[in-house]
Design a protein around this motif. Structure first.
Motif, PDB file in Angstrom:
ATOM      1  N   TRP A  70      -9.582   2.783   3.985  1.00  0.00           N
ATOM      2  CA  TRP A  70      -8.790   2.877   5.207  1.00  0.00           C
ATOM      3  C   TRP A  70      -9.688   3.176   6.404  1.00  0.00           C
ATOM      4  CZ3 TRP A  70      -4.011   1.146   4.850  1.00  0.00           C
ATOM      5  CH2 TRP A  70      -3.302   1.287   3.655  1.00  0.00           C
TER       6      TRP A  70
ATOM      7  N   GLU B 106     -11.729  -1.757   9.072  1.00  0.00           N
ATOM      8  CA  GLU B 106     -10.611  -1.634   8.150  1.00  0.00           C
ATOM      9  C   GLU B 106     -10.895  -2.291   6.802  1.00  0.00           C
ATOM     10  OE1 GLU B 106      -7.221  -4.322   8.974  1.00  0.00           O
ATOM     11  OE2 GLU B 106      -8.286  -4.708  10.874  1.00  0.00           O
ATOM     12  N   ALA B 107      -9.902  -2.217   5.922  1.00  0.00           N
ATOM     13  CA  ALA B 107     -10.059  -2.731   4.567  1.00  0.00           C
ATOM     14  C   ALA B 107     -10.258  -4.238   4.529  1.00  0.00           C
ATOM     15  CB  ALA B 107      -8.851  -2.335   3.719  1.00  0.00           C
ATOM     16  N   LEU B 108      -9.774  -4.959   5.532  1.00  0.00           N
ATOM     17  CA  LEU B 108     -10.017  -6.394   5.582  1.00  0.00           C
ATOM     18  C   LEU B 108     -11.501  -6.711   5.656  1.00  0.00           C
ATOM     19  CD1 LEU B 108      -7.260  -7.714   8.042  1.00  0.00           C
ATOM     20  CD2 LEU B 108      -7.579  -8.401   5.669  1.00  0.00           C
TER      21      LEU B 108
ATOM     22  N   ASP C 115      -0.586  -0.879  12.219  1.00  0.00           N
ATOM     23  CA  ASP C 115      -1.139  -2.204  11.967  1.00  0.00           C
ATOM     24  C   ASP C 115      -2.478  -2.337  12.685  1.00  0.00           C
ATOM     25  OD1 ASP C 115      -0.348  -2.529  14.666  1.00  0.00           O
ATOM     26  OD2 ASP C 115       1.564  -3.401  14.071  1.00  0.00           O
ATOM     27  N   SER C 116      -2.784  -3.530  13.185  1.00  0.00           N
ATOM     28  CA  SER C 116      -4.080  -3.772  13.805  1.00  0.00           C
ATOM     29  C   SER C 116      -4.329  -2.888  15.018  1.00  0.00           C
ATOM     30  CB  SER C 116      -4.202  -5.250  14.212  1.00  0.00           C
ATOM     31  OG  SER C 116      -3.120  -5.633  15.052  1.00  0.00           O
TER      32      SER C 116
ATOM     33  N   CYS D 197      -5.748   0.214  13.875  1.00  0.00           N
ATOM     34  CA  CYS D 197      -7.096  -0.005  13.338  1.00  0.00           C
ATOM     35  C   CYS D 197      -8.145  -0.076  14.435  1.00  0.00           C
ATOM     36  CB  CYS D 197      -7.149  -1.320  12.553  1.00  0.00           C
ATOM     37  SG  CYS D 197      -6.239  -1.340  10.999  1.00  0.00           S
TER      38      CYS D 197
ATOM     39  N   TYR E 210      -3.415  -1.418   8.703  1.00  0.00           N
ATOM     40  CA  TYR E 210      -3.919  -2.683   8.159  1.00  0.00           C
ATOM     41  C   TYR E 210      -3.491  -3.803   9.098  1.00  0.00           C
ATOM     42  CZ  TYR E 210      -5.388  -5.669   4.211  1.00  0.00           C
ATOM     43  OH  TYR E 210      -6.046  -6.547   3.384  1.00  0.00           O
ATOM     44  N   SER E 211      -4.442  -4.598   9.537  1.00  0.00           N
ATOM     45  CA  SER E 211      -4.126  -5.658  10.489  1.00  0.00           C
ATOM     46  C   SER E 211      -3.185  -6.694   9.892  1.00  0.00           C
ATOM     47  CB  SER E 211      -5.412  -6.354  10.944  1.00  0.00           C
ATOM     48  OG  SER E 211      -6.157  -5.532  11.804  1.00  0.00           O
TER      49      SER E 211
ATOM     50  N   ARG F 201       2.223  -0.453   0.883  1.00  0.00           N
ATOM     51  CA  ARG F 201       0.843   0.032   0.910  1.00  0.00           C
ATOM     52  C   ARG F 201       0.731   1.532   1.160  1.00  0.00           C
ATOM     53  NH1 ARG F 201      -2.998  -4.294   1.569  1.00  0.00           N
ATOM     54  NH2 ARG F 201      -1.985  -6.257   2.096  1.00  0.00           N
TER      55      ARG F 201
ATOM     56  N   ALA G  71      -6.406   0.559   0.318  1.00  0.00           N
ATOM     57  CA  ALA G  71      -5.410  -0.290   0.967  1.00  0.00           C
ATOM     58  C   ALA G  71      -5.014  -1.510   0.151  1.00  0.00           C
ATOM     59  CB  ALA G  71      -5.940  -0.733   2.335  1.00  0.00           C
ATOM     60  N   ASP G  72      -5.982  -2.105  -0.566  1.00  0.00           N
ATOM     61  CA  ASP G  72      -5.727  -3.360  -1.277  1.00  0.00           C
ATOM     62  C   ASP G  72      -5.584  -3.192  -2.786  1.00  0.00           C
ATOM     63  OD1 ASP G  72      -5.702  -5.269   0.885  1.00  0.00           O
ATOM     64  OD2 ASP G  72      -7.833  -4.867   1.132  1.00  0.00           O
TER      65      ASP G  72
END
Length: 391
Positions: free
Chosen positions: A81, A148-150, A183-184, A187, A228-229, A248, A254-255
């Motif tokens: 995160w 972030e996790a992305l 969300d984004s 982030c 999370y975006s 989530r 996060a994933d």
């Protein structure tokens, strides 16, 4: 609240931002402090040893982590995160970090409270020099995940001093706590961008520059960001309804749906900033409000004493798409969810409308809030939390 798990002769203090049980997110790996390194999570604020007004202090630990983490692998904690930070005190003239990243995360690195420098990680490197040439002695290092996790998920193995000395155990102040759920925007997506045409990327994302961290700093609090975006309350930017925030929220990573977060800390305030992606193309309908109500109930069950602030995004407008009146609709749904909770006897849930971002203030990447807008969001949130919490 504090919990400790005895592993051999070493105690892991699970304070503020960790779990009492080993079911994904929580202390099970020993806080090893042998030879030149140390590892082992503990939560708390950014101030070592409590400062001038210590208040409640954590147990003595070599490594403190603020944010969610997964401790199932005894080799080292994993975290994904944005805004998660790790603190340690080393003795010597420099320090190296042993960390493995699944992607290309970026971190802020601060030594002895100095302005942070930027650390960029890669999936094919696991050792990073954080400082060298310092005066020989004790120094504090704080490493904060900007991205972030992305972008990636990290696993921390150890800090190693240049002289190979053991880490120095410290205490941290356990004070005010804020949790950001979003969300984004939360982030810090695109916050460092200078124009709306720049695309998403690690170089322009910075959770420490976003309103959540700015608010925590202004109020002398620690904070955790669960964001999370692209996701929403009901559906994401692409219209998918799976793995949205209600799905989530309970995760340490996060994933990873198997990484259950069992942290028993009680934030003083929870700020929910969701809806931008739900209203991206068409309005989601009444299911948005009913899902929001259910999620507020989930938050209340997990955190019975927290102030909860449900916010309206600065990115939802009435003029885009043309004729959509999305801001009016979103406002009504969120206020309706808050009113339902209030009618059920929950007086500690409230509504806050972040002002619509403007071209005069400029935009970050992909028309996300820039530094100026995040500062304005923070100022508004600080005022609300001061009023509701007496801070």
């Amino acid at each position: 609240m504090k919990y400790a798990v005895l592993v051999g002769a070493i105690v892991i203090g699970a304070v503020a931002c960790s779990s009492a049980e080993n079911e994904g997110g929580g202390p099970s790996n020993p806080a090893v402090d042998g030879g030149g390194g140390g590892k082992g999570p503990d939560g708390g604020s950014a101030q070592p040893d409590g400062g001038d007004d210590p208040g409640e202090l954590s147990d003595l630990e070599t490594v403190h982590i603020t944010g969610r983490f997964d401790a199932r692998d005894p080799a080292g904690i994993r975290f994904s995160w944005p805004g998660t930070s790790v603190r340690a005190r080393f003795s010597g003239t420099g320090v190296t970090l042993h960390l493995v990243d699944t992607g290309a995360d970026q971190f802020d690195v601060s030594i002895d409270g100095a302005p942070p420098t930027l650390l960029k990680t890669t999936a094919d490197q696991n050792t990073y020099s954080l400082a060298s040439g310092l005066a020989d002695g004790d120094h504090d290092v704080v490493v904060t995940k900007r991205t972030e996790a992305l972008i990636g998920s990290a696993q921390l193995f150890e800090f190693v001093s240049s002289e190979g000395r053991s880490l120095v155990a410290t205490r941290v102040k356990l004070g005010r706590r804020i949790e950001i759920v979003g969300d984004s925007i939360s982030c810090g997506y695109g916050v460092l961008g200078t124009e709306p045409t720049c695309a998403f990327g690690a170089d322009t994302e910075s959770e420490p520059s976003a309103y959540g961290n700015l608010t925590a700093q202004a109020l002398g609090a620690s904070h955790t960001t669960i964001a999370y975006s692209g996701i929403g309350m009901v559906r994401d930017f692409g219209g998918a309804s799976v793995d949205q925030m209600p799905d989530r929220y309970g995760r340490a990573l996060a994933d990873d749906p198997t990484s259950v977060w069992n942290g028993s800390e009680e934030p003083d305030a929870i700020v929910v900033n969701l809806g931008t992606n739900d209203f991206q193309a068409t309005e989601p309908g009444p299911i948005f409000q009913t899902t929001y109500e259910t999620f507020l109930g989930t938050l209340r069950t997990k955190h019975p004493n927290a102030v909860i602030v449900a916010t309206l995004s600065p990115m939802i407008s009435d003029y885009y798409p043309e004729g959509g009146n999305f801001r009016t609709l979103a406002r009504g749904y969120i206020q309706g969810a808050v009113a339902t909770r209030n009618a059920q006897g929950d007086a500690k849930v409230s509504f806050l409308e972040f002002d619509l971002q403007t071209g005069e203030d400029g935009y970050g990447c992909d028309f996300h809030p820039n530094v100026v807008t995040h500062q304005k969001m923070s100022a508004k949130l600080v005022s609300v939390l001061k009023n509701q919490l007496g801070w």
